[in-house]
Design an enzyme around this catalytic site. Structure first.
Site, PDB file in Angstrom:
ATOM      1  N   GLU A  90       0.806  -1.224   0.000  1.00 22.84           N
ATOM      2  CA  GLU A  90       0.000   0.000   0.000  1.00 22.84           C
ATOM      3  C   GLU A  90       0.837   1.271   0.000  1.00 22.84           C
ATOM      4  O   GLU A  90       0.320   2.357  -0.283  1.00 22.84           O
ATOM      5  CB  GLU A  90      -0.939  -0.011   1.208  1.00 22.84           C
ATOM      6  CG  GLU A  90      -2.050  -1.036   1.081  1.00 22.84           C
ATOM      7  CD  GLU A  90      -3.015  -1.010   2.237  1.00 22.84           C
ATOM      8  OE1 GLU A  90      -2.630  -0.526   3.323  1.00 22.84           O
ATOM      9  OE2 GLU A  90      -4.156  -1.477   2.062  1.00 22.84           O
ATOM     10  N   GLU A 121       7.118 -21.829   8.476  1.00 25.89           N
ATOM     11  CA  GLU A 121       7.501 -20.888   9.532  1.00 25.89           C
ATOM     12  C   GLU A 121       8.557 -21.476  10.471  1.00 25.89           C
ATOM     13  O   GLU A 121       9.199 -20.752  11.226  1.00 25.89           O
ATOM     14  CB  GLU A 121       6.286 -20.450  10.342  1.00 25.89           C
ATOM     15  CG  GLU A 121       5.714 -21.486  11.275  1.00 25.89           C
ATOM     16  CD  GLU A 121       4.653 -20.878  12.189  1.00 25.89           C
ATOM     17  OE1 GLU A 121       4.810 -21.012  13.408  1.00 25.89           O
ATOM     18  OE2 GLU A 121       3.688 -20.272  11.678  1.00 25.89           O
TER      19      GLU A 121
END
Length: 309
Positions: A90, A121
């Protein structure tokens, strides 16, 4: 058929504990469920407020890196990685920054943004490998993990520190020890989730708030705003051209026609048009003043006033 995990880790984190305020949430009405979740969510801003000094240090590290031609990297897994990817994406349309200023690294790669990737992860070596491939000395690396222990993230931070990058970690576990290679620990106390272990809830909300504040403050410090206006955006379509003219009118108090003419003369560069209108200098001098001030509108205006005095 369920698969049995190859290894089991018992995470000692507040986010994994049962919340005494929501033990009967499955017996509540719809409004009761929503009210209970909302009551937990209201605790998040205060928890973030308590770690703002640490966030400020991270902002200063990021500003220093970007001013010296380096980059900011986010490392996360699961919800943390998705939020980091959103924040980085963004910034380009919002502040017209180069696409490589903020880079998000997500455990498991692009596929993991939509679905879980097994063991991604837990791979500390993968985090370190991404650092070796993408991070340079002088960069700033921000890791995010609700538990404070995600191996992919901690592996990346340790490797980044060895490489000569500044590092920070956003964690939802205040009890976790300071990991090696971390310059700033931002440990947010959001407490047990409404649904035990569902860290996309309060822990994720805290990460979103911190990321938004961190990146926005960094952009402000780098002169990507004037007052509270987004003056670094460029008008690439009719809607955005209308927005830039509105911003010019808000900042200068001048007519729509004057602002439109200035934007045209500045070839769509909102900052140049703004400095031109506020200083009375021509577009060429406005552009030079901005270039000399690293794009800071206020600094450019100050330099033009000094020159005129």
């Amino acid at each position: 058929m369920m698969t049995v995990p190859r290894q089991v880790v018992h995470v000692d984190s507040p986010t994994e504990q049962r919340n005494p305020r929501t033990t009967d949430i499955d017996l509540m009405s719809t409004m009761g469920i929503l009210g209970a979740i909302n009551a937990e969510d209201r605790r998040v801003p205060e928890a973030v407020a308590a770690v703002l000094p640490q966030v400020a240090r991270a902002v200063d590290f990021a500003v220093e890196a970007l001013r010296s031609g380096h980059r900011v990297h986010y490392f996360g897994a699961g919800t943390s990685g998705r939020l980091a990817t959103l924040d980085a994406a963004e910034l380009v349309p919002t502040f017209n920054v180069p696409s490589d200023w903020f880079i998000a690294h997500h455990a498991g790669g692009a596929r993991a943004l939509r679905q879980a990737v097994e063991d991604a992860e837990d791979d500390a070596k993968a985090g370190a490998a991404e650092v070796a491939e993408a991070v340079a000395p002088g960069d700033f690396v921000l890791g995010l993990t609700a538990s404070g222990r995600t191996p992919y993230v901690l592996g990346a931070l340790a490797a980044a520190s060895r490489l000569g990058a500044r590092t920070a970690l956003v964690s939802g576990n205040q009890a976790a020890v300071m990991p090696p290679g971390v310059d700033v620990l931002i440990a947010v106390d959001t407490g047990p989730e409404a649904i035990a272990g569902s860290t996309r809830m309060k822990a994720g909300t805290a990460q979103k708030i911190i990321l938004t504040a961190f990146s926005t403050a960094t952009m402000i410090k780098l002169g990507r705003t004037y007052s509270n206006l987004m003056v670094s955006m460029r008008a690439t379509n009719a809607k955005l051209r209308g927005r830039t003219i509105r911003i010019l009118r808000e900042a200068t108090g001048m007519s729509m026609a004057d602002c439109s003419d200035a934007l045209t003369e500045a070839e769509g560069d909102l900052k140049v048009a703004l400095v031109h209108l506020l200083s009375g200098e021509d577009v060429a001098n406005a552009a030079k003043a901005l270039a000399a001030s690293d794009g800071h509108v206020r600094k450019a205006l100050d330099s033009l006033r000094v020159r005129a005095s």
